[in-house]
Design a protein around this motif. Structure first.
Motif, PDB file in Angstrom:
ATOM      1  N   ILE A 104       6.406   8.257  -4.345  1.00 28.73           N
ATOM      2  CA  ILE A 104       5.144   8.399  -4.004  1.00 28.73           C
ATOM      3  C   ILE A 104       4.555   9.752  -3.574  1.00 28.73           C
ATOM      4  CG2 ILE A 104       3.400   7.430  -2.528  1.00 28.73           C
ATOM      5  CD1 ILE A 104       4.775   4.710  -2.814  1.00 28.73           C
ATOM      6  N   THR A 105       5.505  10.348  -2.573  1.00 32.26           N
ATOM      7  CA  THR A 105       5.272  11.565  -2.026  1.00 32.26           C
ATOM      8  C   THR A 105       4.957  12.788  -3.067  1.00 32.26           C
ATOM      9  OG1 THR A 105       6.435  10.791  -0.136  1.00 32.26           O
ATOM     10  CG2 THR A 105       6.204  13.349  -0.424  1.00 32.26           C
ATOM     11  N   LEU A 106       5.879  12.680  -4.156  1.00 29.09           N
ATOM     12  CA  LEU A 106       5.778  13.657  -5.261  1.00 29.09           C
ATOM     13  C   LEU A 106       4.651  13.244  -6.097  1.00 29.09           C
ATOM     14  CD1 LEU A 106       9.555  13.672  -6.222  1.00 29.09           C
ATOM     15  CD2 LEU A 106       8.213  15.385  -4.800  1.00 29.09           C
ATOM     16  N   GLY A 107       4.270  12.054  -6.303  1.00 29.49           N
ATOM     17  CA  GLY A 107       2.945  11.733  -6.920  1.00 29.49           C
ATOM     18  C   GLY A 107       1.667  12.191  -6.080  1.00 29.49           C
ATOM     19  N   PHE A 108       1.749  11.947  -4.764  1.00 28.19           N
ATOM     20  CA  PHE A 108       0.627  12.726  -4.255  1.00 28.19           C
ATOM     21  C   PHE A 108       0.579  14.342  -4.194  1.00 28.19           C
ATOM     22  CE2 PHE A 108      -0.209   8.427  -2.467  1.00 28.19           C
ATOM     23  CZ  PHE A 108      -1.336   8.253  -2.712  1.00 28.19           C
ATOM     24  N   GLY A 109       1.881  14.758  -4.163  1.00 25.53           N
ATOM     25  CA  GLY A 109       2.032  16.190  -4.277  1.00 25.53           C
ATOM     26  C   GLY A 109       1.504  16.854  -5.610  1.00 25.53           C
ATOM     27  N   VAL A 110       1.683  16.134  -6.714  1.00 26.43           N
ATOM     28  CA  VAL A 110       0.851  16.608  -7.844  1.00 26.43           C
ATOM     29  C   VAL A 110      -0.599  16.576  -7.836  1.00 26.43           C
ATOM     30  CG1 VAL A 110       0.732  16.028 -10.282  1.00 26.43           C
ATOM     31  CG2 VAL A 110       3.069  16.125  -9.368  1.00 26.43           C
TER      32      VAL A 110
ATOM     33  N   THR B 254      10.570  18.191   4.014  1.00 21.24           N
ATOM     34  CA  THR B 254       9.461  17.392   3.794  1.00 21.24           C
ATOM     35  C   THR B 254       9.899  15.974   3.300  1.00 21.24           C
ATOM     36  OG1 THR B 254       7.791  19.269   3.682  1.00 21.24           O
ATOM     37  CG2 THR B 254       7.097  16.841   3.064  1.00 21.24           C
ATOM     38  N   LEU B 255      10.672  16.213   2.203  1.00 19.25           N
ATOM     39  CA  LEU B 255      11.167  14.944   1.437  1.00 19.25           C
ATOM     40  C   LEU B 255      12.108  14.199   2.511  1.00 19.25           C
ATOM     41  CD1 LEU B 255      11.561  16.038  -2.267  1.00 19.25           C
ATOM     42  CD2 LEU B 255       9.654  14.803  -1.107  1.00 19.25           C
ATOM     43  N   THR B 256      12.964  14.985   3.081  1.00 15.29           N
ATOM     44  CA  THR B 256      13.918  14.417   4.208  1.00 15.29           C
ATOM     45  C   THR B 256      13.298  13.883   5.236  1.00 15.29           C
ATOM     46  OG1 THR B 256      15.619  16.291   3.651  1.00 15.29           O
ATOM     47  CG2 THR B 256      15.868  14.938   5.671  1.00 15.29           C
ATOM     48  N   ALA B 257      12.113  14.142   5.861  1.00 16.85           N
ATOM     49  CA  ALA B 257      11.551  13.586   6.822  1.00 16.85           C
ATOM     50  C   ALA B 257      10.941  12.302   6.472  1.00 16.85           C
ATOM     51  CB  ALA B 257      10.537  14.557   7.273  1.00 16.85           C
ATOM     52  N   ILE B 258      10.389  12.284   5.068  1.00 19.48           N
ATOM     53  CA  ILE B 258       9.954  10.944   4.483  1.00 19.48           C
ATOM     54  C   ILE B 258      10.813  10.012   4.254  1.00 19.48           C
ATOM     55  CG2 ILE B 258       8.913  10.112   2.568  1.00 19.48           C
ATOM     56  CD1 ILE B 258       6.699  11.395   3.923  1.00 19.48           C
ATOM     57  N   TYR B 259      12.016  10.520   4.012  1.00 22.07           N
ATOM     58  CA  TYR B 259      12.980   9.717   3.557  1.00 22.07           C
ATOM     59  C   TYR B 259      13.744   8.666   4.885  1.00 22.07           C
ATOM     60  CZ  TYR B 259      17.117   7.071   1.809  1.00 22.07           C
ATOM     61  OH  TYR B 259      17.954   6.202   1.225  1.00 22.07           O
ATOM     62  N   VAL B 260      13.800   9.827   5.953  1.00 18.95           N
ATOM     63  CA  VAL B 260      14.088   9.334   7.513  1.00 18.95           C
ATOM     64  C   VAL B 260      13.165   8.163   7.829  1.00 18.95           C
ATOM     65  CG1 VAL B 260      14.213  10.000   9.782  1.00 18.95           C
ATOM     66  CG2 VAL B 260      15.519  11.553   8.015  1.00 18.95           C
ATOM     67  N   GLN B 261      12.059   8.363   7.627  1.00 17.25           N
ATOM     68  CA  GLN B 261      10.923   7.411   8.375  1.00 17.25           C
ATOM     69  C   GLN B 261      10.913   6.252   7.301  1.00 17.25           C
ATOM     70  OE1 GLN B 261       7.233   8.751   9.562  1.00 17.25           O
ATOM     71  NE2 GLN B 261       6.322   7.105   9.409  1.00 17.25           N
ATOM     72  N   GLU B 262      10.796   6.304   5.822  1.00 17.33           N
ATOM     73  CA  GLU B 262      10.735   5.171   5.160  1.00 17.33           C
ATOM     74  C   GLU B 262      11.776   4.441   4.498  1.00 17.33           C
ATOM     75  OE1 GLU B 262       7.676   4.057   4.559  1.00 17.33           O
ATOM     76  OE2 GLU B 262       6.720   5.438   5.819  1.00 17.33           O
TER      77      GLU B 262
ATOM     78  N   GLY C 132       0.850  -1.207  -0.024  1.00 17.07           N
ATOM     79  CA  GLY C 132       0.015  -0.020   0.157  1.00 17.07           C
ATOM     80  C   GLY C 132       0.763   1.310  -0.045  1.00 17.07           C
ATOM     81  N   PHE C 133       0.130   2.337  -0.051  1.00 15.43           N
ATOM     82  CA  PHE C 133       0.673   3.669   0.023  1.00 15.43           C
ATOM     83  C   PHE C 133       1.250   4.177   1.399  1.00 15.43           C
ATOM     84  CE2 PHE C 133      -2.099   4.645  -3.754  1.00 15.43           C
ATOM     85  CZ  PHE C 133      -0.843   4.471  -4.624  1.00 15.43           C
ATOM     86  N   PRO C 134       2.354   4.457   1.653  1.00 19.00           N
ATOM     87  CA  PRO C 134       2.836   4.837   3.073  1.00 19.00           C
ATOM     88  C   PRO C 134       2.086   6.070   3.449  1.00 19.00           C
ATOM     89  CG  PRO C 134       4.810   4.397   1.636  1.00 19.00           C
ATOM     90  CD  PRO C 134       3.687   4.447   0.999  1.00 19.00           C
ATOM     91  N   ILE C 135       1.528   5.701   4.595  1.00 16.46           N
ATOM     92  CA  ILE C 135       0.594   6.897   4.866  1.00 16.46           C
ATOM     93  C   ILE C 135       0.861   8.314   5.297  1.00 16.46           C
ATOM     94  CG2 ILE C 135       0.835   6.498   7.443  1.00 16.46           C
ATOM     95  CD1 ILE C 135      -2.102   6.855   7.925  1.00 16.46           C
ATOM     96  N   ALA C 136       2.416   8.247   5.597  1.00 15.39           N
ATOM     97  CA  ALA C 136       2.935   9.645   5.685  1.00 15.39           C
ATOM     98  C   ALA C 136       3.398  10.218   4.399  1.00 15.39           C
ATOM     99  CB  ALA C 136       4.382   9.483   6.379  1.00 15.39           C
ATOM    100  N   SER C 137       3.557   9.212   3.320  1.00 18.36           N
ATOM    101  CA  SER C 137       3.815   9.681   1.780  1.00 18.36           C
ATOM    102  C   SER C 137       2.487  10.621   1.416  1.00 18.36           C
ATOM    103  CB  SER C 137       4.265   8.769   1.035  1.00 18.36           C
ATOM    104  OG  SER C 137       5.649   8.255   1.634  1.00 18.36           O
ATOM    105  N   ALA C 138       1.535   9.571   1.723  1.00 16.47           N
ATOM    106  CA  ALA C 138       0.062  10.252   1.037  1.00 16.47           C
ATOM    107  C   ALA C 138      -0.193  11.544   1.435  1.00 16.47           C
ATOM    108  CB  ALA C 138      -0.885   9.495   1.240  1.00 16.47           C
TER     109      ALA C 138
ATOM    110  N   SER D 260      13.458   4.744   1.903  1.00 15.19           N
ATOM    111  CA  SER D 260      13.106   4.247   0.349  1.00 15.19           C
ATOM    112  C   SER D 260      12.991   5.445  -0.551  1.00 15.19           C
ATOM    113  CB  SER D 260      11.673   3.257   0.220  1.00 15.19           C
ATOM    114  OG  SER D 260      11.335   2.873  -0.823  1.00 15.19           O
ATOM    115  N   LEU D 261      13.543   5.230  -1.755  1.00 14.85           N
ATOM    116  CA  LEU D 261      13.301   6.069  -2.998  1.00 14.85           C
ATOM    117  C   LEU D 261      11.810   5.767  -3.388  1.00 14.85           C
ATOM    118  CD1 LEU D 261      16.788   6.323  -4.866  1.00 14.85           C
ATOM    119  CD2 LEU D 261      15.629   8.093  -3.198  1.00 14.85           C
ATOM    120  N   ALA D 262      11.246   4.894  -3.312  1.00 10.04           N
ATOM    121  CA  ALA D 262       9.867   4.763  -3.659  1.00 10.04           C
ATOM    122  C   ALA D 262       8.990   5.471  -2.806  1.00 10.04           C
ATOM    123  CB  ALA D 262       9.369   3.361  -3.702  1.00 10.04           C
ATOM    124  N   ALA D 263       9.296   5.773  -1.729  1.00 10.37           N
ATOM    125  CA  ALA D 263       8.331   6.708  -0.792  1.00 10.37           C
ATOM    126  C   ALA D 263       8.607   8.050  -1.157  1.00 10.37           C
ATOM    127  CB  ALA D 263       8.844   6.320   0.538  1.00 10.37           C
ATOM    128  N   ILE D 264       9.702   8.389  -1.649  1.00 12.31           N
ATOM    129  CA  ILE D 264       9.692   9.984  -2.289  1.00 12.31           C
ATOM    130  C   ILE D 264       9.194  10.101  -3.598  1.00 12.31           C
ATOM    131  CG2 ILE D 264      11.554  11.637  -3.128  1.00 12.31           C
ATOM    132  CD1 ILE D 264      11.842  11.076  -0.157  1.00 12.31           C
TER     133      ILE D 264
END
Length: 527
Positions: free
Chosen positions: A452-458, A436-444, A221-227, A446-450
């Protein structure tokens, strides 16, 4: 153990928890330091136009989790820091509104109407003192109501609502949130539907992941923090960067810093403000207890009701609302600050977030684990200890600790951080984006989470371009798991009856109210 034993244990968990250091032999716990740090950061964030409390909470949460981990000992320090940010940002939003005619948060827009005229008349310090006193008063009142109402409401829900009724209540909450947020009920429902759809990816109780389109990275699934961070934070950054591209770099307003001999507030200056503070505190608390409405409406209603009373009772030579009336600042700040405590009533009693700040508190609870917001939090378990109740009263203690900091040092720090309003957006937004991207990478990690975060940002950017509020999306994404689990359990408990929502009178009433809320708001929007 009784409820007072749990209250005492919650108090001790805050002040006698893990020791950071000691002063003259008096131990200072990590939680106390985290509340202090979060509160000071929140005031600075609120005083910076372009930032907001939820944005700082979103960036801080993954970093805090990476520092404190996922153990139960991390709950109060992490939640204490987030609570401090939430309360400090509400207070700090009045600073640029008064000094620069630029609201630091959307809630503080009404503060500019009287705060800026007072600054131009040389009463900036007095206006800040009025804002601070009103904000602290409204916040304290709201927290008292939270402690009295949340356990009572949770007991009622646990006593009278079974699985079908809880499913109907969740549907009603989602429909209510989608209907009242934004300018269009249809767009709110679209936002909610997208959130439910995104949460269905690779979820459920089936062995085979669903809606993954054969992409291995989506199997869990999508990481909840990324979404959530993508839609709320990255989407907003994209929109503001576009505004800067076509609108140019905006210059910050100039402060009017002339001194005033009457900047201090004595009893004679506070007494006329008390009716406005009391009325707005009640309005803000009532609105905060309803999921999804938010503090901006509370500030607007507090200001408008205060204006009506002021025109009837003011002296002939006193300024009207909008012309530099201290009562206008008091009415606005008491209303928007009293929302913060009341917003946790549906969170702790029902597990339903009411605004963006509550979203990140629930996200922190889910991430750390060991605390499931809902009716079971305040259930007494015979002679044993309900750990969740202890944590709940510890959370209440951190809120009152933040209030104490607000009363003692909040006003002084407000007057110091006015310089934050001068930070231009073309420097601020890239920093927010990278953090924000640093915080996501620190938790996940994974570059895939980055990506996904950008995709939800769009997605968040497109939603804003189409005037669709992202908040129903976020709340639906969070509640979808609870809704699906509750519906599955109700379906199984009723013998696989597909019409279980219509067999219970209470569940049927919730379903009918869901339809009524949507239809009534649709008719209101069409008018």
């Amino acid at each position: 153990m009784g409820i007072w034993d749990h209250v005492l244990l919650g108090f001790q968990a805050v002040f006698l928890g893990t020791e950071a250091f000691s002063i003259f032999g008096l131990p200072i716990s990590v939680t106390v330091l985290m509340v202090l740090g979060g509160f000071l950061l929140g005031i600075a964030v609120g005083a910076t136009p372009g930032l907001a409390g939820p944005m700082a909470m979103a960036i801080a949460l993954p970093i805090l989790i990476s520092i404190f981990g996922f153990s139960s000992d991390a709950f109060l320090p992490v939640l204490g820091f987030l609570v401090g940010i939430m309360k400090g940002a509400t207070v700090g939003g009045a600073v640029p509104a008064i000094l620069f005619n630029t609201p630091g948060t959307p809630d503080a827009y009404m503060t500019t109407l009287d705060g800026w005229p007072m600054s131009k008349k040389g009463e900036a310090k007095k206006a800040l003192r009025v804002a601070h006193f009103s904000s602290a008063s409204g916040d304290t009142f709201s927290d008292i109501v939270l402690i009295l109402c949340a356990p009572f409401l949770a007991v009622l829900v646990e006593t009278y609502l079974d699985l079908p009724e809880k499913t109907g209540l969740l549907l009603l909450s989602l429909a209510f949130i989608a209907s009242v947020i934004g300018n269009s009920v249809g767009k709110g429902l679209i936002s909610m539907g997208l959130g439910l759809l995104a949460a269905m990816v690779a979820t459920g109780e089936d062995f085979y992941p669903r809606l993954t389109m054969g992409i291995p990275s989506l199997n869990e699934g999508f990481p909840i923090a990324s979404a959530i961070l993508g839609v709320l934070i990255i989407g907003e950054v994209f929109r503001r960067l576009e505004d800067m591209r076509y609108g140019g770099v905006q210059k910050q307003g100039q402060a009017v810093a002339s001194a005033s001999a009457s900047s201090r507030l004595g009893w004679a200056g506070l007494r006329p403000l008390l009716p406005y503070i009391g009325r707005s505190a009640v309005i803000g608390t009532a609105i905060g207890a309803l999921p999804g409405i938010g503090s901006t409406l509370a500030a607007t209603l507090g200001y408008s009701t205060g204006s009506t009373r002021h025109e009837k009772t003011k002296a002939p030579d006193a300024p009207s609302f909008g012309e530099g009336a201290p009562e206008g600042i008091a009415a606005t700040e008491a209303a928007n600050s009293s929302v913060s405590g009341a917003n946790l009533i549906p969170v702790l009693s029902l597990g339903i977030p009411g605004n963006a700040a509550a979203v990140f508190l629930i996200l922190a609870m889910d991430t750390i684990g060991g605390f499931n917001p809902g009716p079971s939090v305040f259930r007494l378990s015979g002679d044993g200890v309900n750990t969740e109740m202890v944590l709940a009263f510890g959370l209440f203690t951190t809120m009152f600790l933040a209030n104490g900091l607000n009363w003692t040092i909040g006003g002084l720090f407000m007057r110091v951080v006015g310089v934050m309003a001068r930070i231009p957006n073309h420097l601020l937004l890239p920093i927010v984006f990278l953090m924000t991207l640093t915080a996501i990478y620190v938790q996940e990690t994974s570059l895939a989470a980055i990506w996904i975060t950008l995709g939800f940002g769009v997605l968040g950017y497109l939603m804003r371009k189409l005037d669709i509020s992202p908040l129903p999306f976020v709340i639906a994404f969070i509640l979808s798991g609870k809704l699906e689990d509750t519906a599955r359990q109700a379906f199984a408990a009723t013998g696989a009856d597909p019409f279980f929502l219509f067999k219970s009178p209470v569940a049927l009433a919730f379903v009918v109210l869901t339809v009524v809320v949507v239809v009534a708001n649709l008719r209101k929007s069409s008018k």
